[in-house]
Design a protein around this motif. Structure first.
Motif, short mmCIF file in Angstrom:
data_model
loop_
_atom_site.label_atom_id
_atom_site.label_comp_id
_atom_site.label_asym_id
_atom_site.label_seq_id
_atom_site.Cartn_x
_atom_site.Cartn_y
_atom_site.Cartn_z
N HIS A 17 -21.38 11.90 33.97
CA HIS A 17 -20.04 11.36 34.23
C HIS A 17 -19.00 12.14 33.42
N TYR B 107 -10.07 5.27 35.81
CA TYR B 107 -11.25 5.42 36.67
C TYR B 107 -11.54 4.12 37.42
N ASP C 215 -9.47 3.75 40.43
CA ASP C 215 -9.95 4.62 41.51
C ASP C 215 -11.33 4.20 42.02
N SER C 216 -11.79 3.00 41.60
CA SER C 216 -13.07 2.43 42.05
C SER C 216 -14.27 3.26 41.63
N ASP C 217 -14.18 3.94 40.50
CA ASP C 217 -15.33 4.67 39.97
C ASP C 217 -16.45 3.67 39.65
N ALA D 230 -16.96 2.71 35.88
CA ALA D 230 -15.84 1.95 35.34
C ALA D 230 -15.82 0.53 35.90
#
Length: 359
Positions: free
Chosen positions: A227, A244, A247-249, A252
């Protein structure tokens, strides 16, 4: 600009780098709708910091065109730990690290410097008070609420019938250091989180920026090998987790899911002590995208175990105007003090509630 004949109170929010100030007139109208920041000078010691607070008051009066003679009281908040009377902890704190701050009566010093009554709360309590009075603007003195504010630590406050619950030593509402159940919250093999205060498995050890840096991120980086955050300094990496998440990581999202679960479990404990009308969440999530905020708050609510009777009444909402919440809450505390009868303020003119109107 101010109406020249209406008395006012001033709210001062002391932070790690700056002071924020606001003005509230006795009709309940805030005369400032943006941040009014000035350097706080806390690293230069108590005398310089108190002078900086006095300067913040003068500058916000100039900004609003308010005469100094119209000021009737001042509300002050600072980071804790501190007593209910505004005496900094004898052990100091993160913001007040020099020896000169230990046991220093910042409220009394400012009161002497200004020649005005000064009402004190810690910053979490001040923000909680503002959330409460804004949400229950028509009837704050018959309502109760609890606020959890996720920052470097986990602050917040408990408000009962429109008044902050401070406790005998001023330490009430330290929600971050309440122990929460960890079964089902931690992933397989995830170490039990440790808090800077020395506690094991309290709410702050999970739901805070420090919790991310110290406990959550090191574990999840072992599950998401490669990552990008793994290449950064841990402090910087922890700060970037929120972007993150927006941004729908996947990594995260797992981190913030654990934080939301921790807050839900904390609120479950609170529900069995104070049974409040409303649960407020503040902090970095308030500054994220609307979609992320809604998801996070919904996850907190889903993990708050309430009885049927409580679910029918309980409300979940975000702390509004977070950057200004401390100063505004401090101003509300000063106005409540000034009223003397402890009936609080009437509707805050021009403000809108942050959720559906109470019944």
């Amino acid at each position: 600009m101010a109406n020249s004949d209406i008395p006012v109170v001033v709210g001062l929010d002391n932070g790690g780098n700056s002071n924020n100030a606001t003005v509230l007139d006795l009709n309940g109208r805030f005369l400032v709708d943006t941040l009014v920041e000035t350097p706080c000078q806390v690293l230069k010691g108590p005398e310089a910091a108190v002078e900086a607070l006095a300067d913040a008051l003068e500058q916000v009066l100039v900004r609003t065109g308010t005469s100094r003679e119209l000021v009737r009281a001042v509300g002050l908040d600072t980071p804790g730990p501190a007593s209910a009377a505004g005496v900094i902890s004898s052990r100091g704190s993160t913001n007040f690290s020099q020896p000169g701050w230990r046991g220093y009566d910042i409220r009394g010093a400012l009161e002497r410097r200004l020649g005005l009554p000064v009402v004190y709360h810690n910053d979490g309590n001040a923000a909680a008070l503002y959330a409460h009075h804004t949400y229950f603007r028509d009837d704050p003195m018959r309502r109760s609420s609890v606020s959890a504010i996720v920052g470097t630590g986990l602050g917040g406050g408990v408000v009962e019938r429109g008044q902050v619950v401070t406790g005998a030593a001023g330490m009430a509402g330290e929600l971050g250091h309440v122990h929460i159940p960890l079964f089902g919250l931690l992933a397989e093999g995830q170490p039990v989180p440790l808090c800077n205060c020395g506690f094991v498995g309290d709410a702050e050890s999970v739901a805070s920026l420090t919790g991310i840096r110290r406990n959550l991120l090191p574990y999840w980086l072992t599950r998401f090998v490669g990552h990008p955050l793994g290449d950064l300094d841990p402090v910087e990496a922890a700060k970037r987790v929120r972007s993150y998440g927006v941004d729908s990581d996947p990594m995260a999202i797992r981190i913030f899911e654990q934080q939301a679960m921790a807050l839900g479990r904390l609120f479950t404990i609170v529900a069995n002590f104070t049974d409040p009308d409303a649960y407020f969440v503040g902090g970095g999530v308030v500054e994220a995208s609307p979609e992320f905020r809604e998801w996070f708050l919904a996850t907190v609510r889903a993990n708050t175990n309430l009885r049927t009777e409580q679910e029918e009444r309980a409300r979940f909402a975000l702390v509004p105007d977070l950057d200004m919440a401390g100063a505004r809450g401090s101003a509300i505390a000063a106005l409540t003090f000034l009223n003397g009868d402890r009936h609080g303020t009437d509707q805050l003119a021009g403000d809108r509630p942050v959720g559906p109107a109470p019944p």
